[in-house]
Structures are given as C-alpha cells and as structure tokens.
Design a protein around this motif. Structure first.
Motif, PDB file in Angstrom:
ATOM      1  N   ARG A  97      72.365  21.257  92.891  1.00  0.00           N
ATOM      2  CA  ARG A  97      72.288  23.467  92.212  1.00  0.00           C
ATOM      3  C   ARG A  97      72.619  23.230  91.454  1.00  0.00           C
ATOM      4  NH1 ARG A  97      71.633  24.823  98.757  1.00  0.00           N
ATOM      5  NH2 ARG A  97      72.131  26.682  97.847  1.00  0.00           N
ATOM      6  N   ARG A  98      74.202  23.526  91.100  1.00  0.00           N
ATOM      7  CA  ARG A  98      74.464  23.722  90.289  1.00  0.00           C
ATOM      8  C   ARG A  98      74.157  24.037  89.262  1.00  0.00           C
ATOM      9  NH1 ARG A  98      78.447  23.187  86.792  1.00  0.00           N
ATOM     10  NH2 ARG A  98      79.490  24.783  86.004  1.00  0.00           N
ATOM     11  N   SER A  99      73.216  22.814  88.765  1.00  0.00           N
ATOM     12  CA  SER A  99      73.403  22.985  87.284  1.00  0.00           C
ATOM     13  C   SER A  99      71.529  23.008  87.412  1.00  0.00           C
ATOM     14  CB  SER A  99      73.160  21.050  86.881  1.00  0.00           C
ATOM     15  OG  SER A  99      72.601  20.950  88.026  1.00  0.00           O
ATOM     16  N   ASP A 134      85.973  24.595  81.205  1.00  0.00           N
ATOM     17  CA  ASP A 134      87.453  25.204  81.682  1.00  0.00           C
ATOM     18  C   ASP A 134      86.723  26.639  82.342  1.00  0.00           C
ATOM     19  OD1 ASP A 134      90.305  25.253  82.249  1.00  0.00           O
ATOM     20  OD2 ASP A 134      89.537  26.846  80.420  1.00  0.00           O
ATOM     21  N   ALA A 135      86.329  26.948  82.938  1.00  0.00           N
ATOM     22  CA  ALA A 135      84.862  28.688  83.398  1.00  0.00           C
ATOM     23  C   ALA A 135      84.219  28.760  82.193  1.00  0.00           C
ATOM     24  CB  ALA A 135      86.345  28.937  83.938  1.00  0.00           C
ATOM     25  N   GLY A 136      83.099  29.149  82.600  1.00  0.00           N
ATOM     26  CA  GLY A 136      82.477  29.916  81.340  1.00  0.00           C
ATOM     27  C   GLY A 136      81.401  29.155  80.829  1.00  0.00           C
ATOM     28  N   THR A 137      81.402  27.842  81.394  1.00  0.00           N
ATOM     29  CA  THR A 137      80.186  26.789  80.704  1.00  0.00           C
ATOM     30  C   THR A 137      79.258  27.808  80.795  1.00  0.00           C
ATOM     31  OG1 THR A 137      80.070  25.651  82.880  1.00  0.00           O
ATOM     32  CG2 THR A 137      82.113  24.932  81.556  1.00  0.00           C
ATOM     33  N   ARG A 138      78.996  28.366  81.742  1.00  0.00           N
ATOM     34  CA  ARG A 138      76.336  28.004  81.285  1.00  0.00           C
ATOM     35  C   ARG A 138      77.463  29.477  80.143  1.00  0.00           C
ATOM     36  NH1 ARG A 138      76.145  30.329  87.206  1.00  0.00           N
ATOM     37  NH2 ARG A 138      77.758  29.298  87.337  1.00  0.00           N
ATOM     38  N   CYS A 139      77.845  30.631  79.884  1.00  0.00           N
ATOM     39  CA  CYS A 139      77.663  31.561  78.860  1.00  0.00           C
ATOM     40  C   CYS A 139      78.048  30.344  77.638  1.00  0.00           C
ATOM     41  CB  CYS A 139      79.133  32.433  78.675  1.00  0.00           C
ATOM     42  SG  CYS A 139      78.683  33.476  80.696  1.00  0.00           S
TER      43      CYS A 139
HETATM   44  O1  CDP Z   1      82.014  26.979  84.316  1.00  0.00           O
HETATM   45  P1  CDP Z   1      81.194  28.297  84.936  1.00  0.00           P
HETATM   46  O2  CDP Z   1      82.024  29.693  84.665  1.00  0.00           O
HETATM   47  O3  CDP Z   1      79.975  28.820  84.614  1.00  0.00           O
HETATM   48  O4  CDP Z   1      80.690  28.257  86.027  1.00  0.00           O
HETATM   49  P2  CDP Z   1      81.449  28.321  87.944  1.00  0.00           P
HETATM   50  O5  CDP Z   1      80.368  27.139  88.877  1.00  0.00           O
HETATM   51  O6  CDP Z   1      81.833  28.876  88.359  1.00  0.00           O
HETATM   52  O7  CDP Z   1      82.122  26.446  87.643  1.00  0.00           O
HETATM   53  C1  CDP Z   1      83.983  26.992  86.408  1.00  0.00           C
HETATM   54  C2  CDP Z   1      84.231  26.277  86.715  1.00  0.00           C
HETATM   55  O8  CDP Z   1      84.584  25.605  87.676  1.00  0.00           O
HETATM   56  C3  CDP Z   1      83.637  24.876  85.873  1.00  0.00           C
HETATM   57  O9  CDP Z   1      83.971  26.364  84.471  1.00  0.00           O
HETATM   58  C4  CDP Z   1      84.523  23.953  85.924  1.00  0.00           C
HETATM   59  O10 CDP Z   1      85.756  24.075  85.180  1.00  0.00           O
HETATM   60  C5  CDP Z   1      84.636  23.670  87.279  1.00  0.00           C
HETATM   61  N1  CDP Z   1      84.135  23.333  87.942  1.00  0.00           N
HETATM   62  C6  CDP Z   1      84.950  22.027  88.383  1.00  0.00           C
HETATM   63  O11 CDP Z   1      85.566  21.888  87.984  1.00  0.00           O
HETATM   64  N2  CDP Z   1      83.747  21.256  88.784  1.00  0.00           N
HETATM   65  C7  CDP Z   1      82.482  21.268  89.084  1.00  0.00           C
HETATM   66  N3  CDP Z   1      81.887  20.454  89.398  1.00  0.00           N
HETATM   67  C8  CDP Z   1      81.896  22.363  88.598  1.00  0.00           C
HETATM   68  C9  CDP Z   1      82.419  23.771  88.355  1.00  0.00           C
END
Ligand code: CDP
Length: 244
Positions: A97-99, A134-139
């Motif tokens: 769902r997230r991706s 490491d967080a912020g992967t969508r950005c």
């Molecule tokens: O990566 P982004 O901040 O855009 O998305 P998020 O859903 O807020 O996820 C934050 C962080 O949680 C990701 O960058 C990953 O480091 C971690 N994560 C994880 O460890 N396992 C997942 N299935 C999804 C996210």
C-alpha cells in the motif's frame, strides 16, 4: 532491551543540535550523479544522508495495452520500490500500500512538469529503487527521478525538488532522519517546482498547530530550493563535461 525501548530513552535534541549534530534548519549531506546506468534513456543516483536511491527513465515509448493510451499526451508511470535489504527488518519484496501511494503521488508531481502533450499515446516509465532507507525516501526518490528525466532529455517546464520538514521534541526541523521520523511528532514532506515555487506534493503524518504548519512548510520550501540548486549544479556540470 529492544531497539524501541532503547529509542524511547533517546533524546532527539541536545544543546540545540540533533542526533547527527545538525542544526534545526540543516539538510543532511547530499550527493547527486547522472547517467549511472547504460540501458535506460536517463538515470541518476542520489545519496542523501543514509538514503541511497537510484532512478531510471525509459521512454517516451508506445503504451501497451492500447486502451491505457492517452491521445492528448504521455502517461507518466512511476514505480517506487524498496529493496528487501534497504531497511533494518527485511522488507517483503513487491508492491504494498505504501509503495503504491508513493508511486501515485510522485507520478502526479512529475506530470505537472513534463511536457506530456508532445508525446501522445506514449508512456514515460520512471523506476525508483531505494537501496538504503533512512527516512525521506519519497523526497529522495522524486528528486532523483527529476534528475533522471532531465538526463533522458525529456522536455520539462521545471525541475521537481522535494524535501521534508517536521517536528521533534516540540521543535520544527528540516529533513528528518529515521530516528526523528519514527519518534518525532510530525513529518511534512513536500515537493516544489523551483522556478514558480508551486507546491506539487504535500503530505502530513502527525499533528501541527497552524503556526507550526506554516513554519514547517516555509522551512521545507527553503530545503527544496537548496535541493534545486544542487540539481541545477549537477545538470550544468554534466552539460559542461559533455562539451569537453
Ligand atoms: O521514506 P519516507 O520518509 O518517505 O516514508 P515513511 O513511510 O515515512 O518511512 C520512513 C522510514 O521508515 C523509511 O525511510 C525507512 O527508513 C523506514 N521504513 C522501514 O524501515 N520499513 C518499511 N517497510 C517502511 C519504512
């Protein structure tokens, strides 16, 4: 003691600095590279703090099956994927769902800059692979995808620069890393077109007061403009390198 219990004790701010020593308004270290793959029309690699992301662009090419074609312009198809080894706990391979959500909003952000009308009935495929998260992967993904599109020579009216701000221990800070994202109070990722300063993506996870929201949005915009500067520098250097 489990990691979660450990981190509960963790102070995210100390003496006006963050866990990794950054100031509240400071981005993590960023490196950008173009043309890292030979098969796609365009590609880019982005290292952003602990994030490592690669983007590949194929097309414009004819879209099949035909009923998906748009006679008024190209369809942007964005596929965000996290490698199973990109996170602490192995991520189950394949879309979730997230991706699907990240892919949809990122495609919409890119569709606002790509001159789609030049390529009716085609698809432009943008693949974003998160190798380390490491967080912020969508950005990071969107910022990298924008570079890969430019590398592919796809006509765009602007770049897309993306960055998050958020709230940790009551303070508004720029560009959350994983501990801040997990244990902070709010994350506000946005994407901006640097020329017009139009916002083409805005999400919020957590709670902010109206004043905090304004402050976080302003800070995230400043971050995006810094990112855009780095994108332009990377593109200019590639053009100069090509001329030599
Ligand atoms: O990566 P982004 O901040 O855009 O998305 P998020 O859903 O807020 O996820 C934050 C962080 O949680 C990701 O960058 C990953 O480091 C971690 N994560 C994880 O460890 N396992 C997942 N299935 C999804 C996210």
């Amino acid at each position: 003691m489990s990691e979660a219990e450990n981190t509960k004790e963790l102070k995210l701010l100390k003496d006006g600095k963050r866990l990794d020593g950054r100031d509240y308004d400071q981005l993590r270290e960023i490196q950008m590279q173009l043309g890292v793959l030979k098969r796609p029309q365009g590609s880019a690699y982005l290292k952003w703090g602990g994030n490592k992301v690669i983007a590949a662009v194929y097309g414009p090419r004819e879209l099949h099956p035909k009923f998906l074609q748009d006679p008024t312009g190209a369809v942007i198809r964005y596929t965000y994927n996290m490698a199973p080894f990109s996170v602490d706990d192995r991520k189950r391979p394949g879309p979730d769902r997230r991706s699907v959500e990240i892919s949809k909003i990122s495609a919409e952000a890119l569709a606002s800059v790509v001159q789609v009308t030049e390529y009716p009935n085609t698809v432009i495929d943008v693949f974003v692979e998160v190798l380390q998260a490491d967080a912020g992967t969508r950005c990071a993904g969107l910022t990298c995808a924008s570079l890969a599109l430019a590398d592919a020579g796809v006509p765009m009216k602007d770049l897309v620069a993306s960055c998050a701000a958020g709230k940790i221990e009551g303070e508004i800070v720029l560009d959350l890393m994983k501990e801040e994202d997990n244990y902070g109070e709010c994350d506000l990722p946005i994407a901006v077109l640097p020329n017009s300063e139009e916002i083409v993506l805005l999400q919020m996870d957590g709670h902010l007061t109206r004043e905090e929201f304004t402050k976080a949005l302003d800070l995230a915009k400043v971050g995006c403009m810094q990112i855009a500067k780095m994108q332009k520098k990377t593109l200019l250097e590639a053009v100069k390198g090509g001329e030599e």
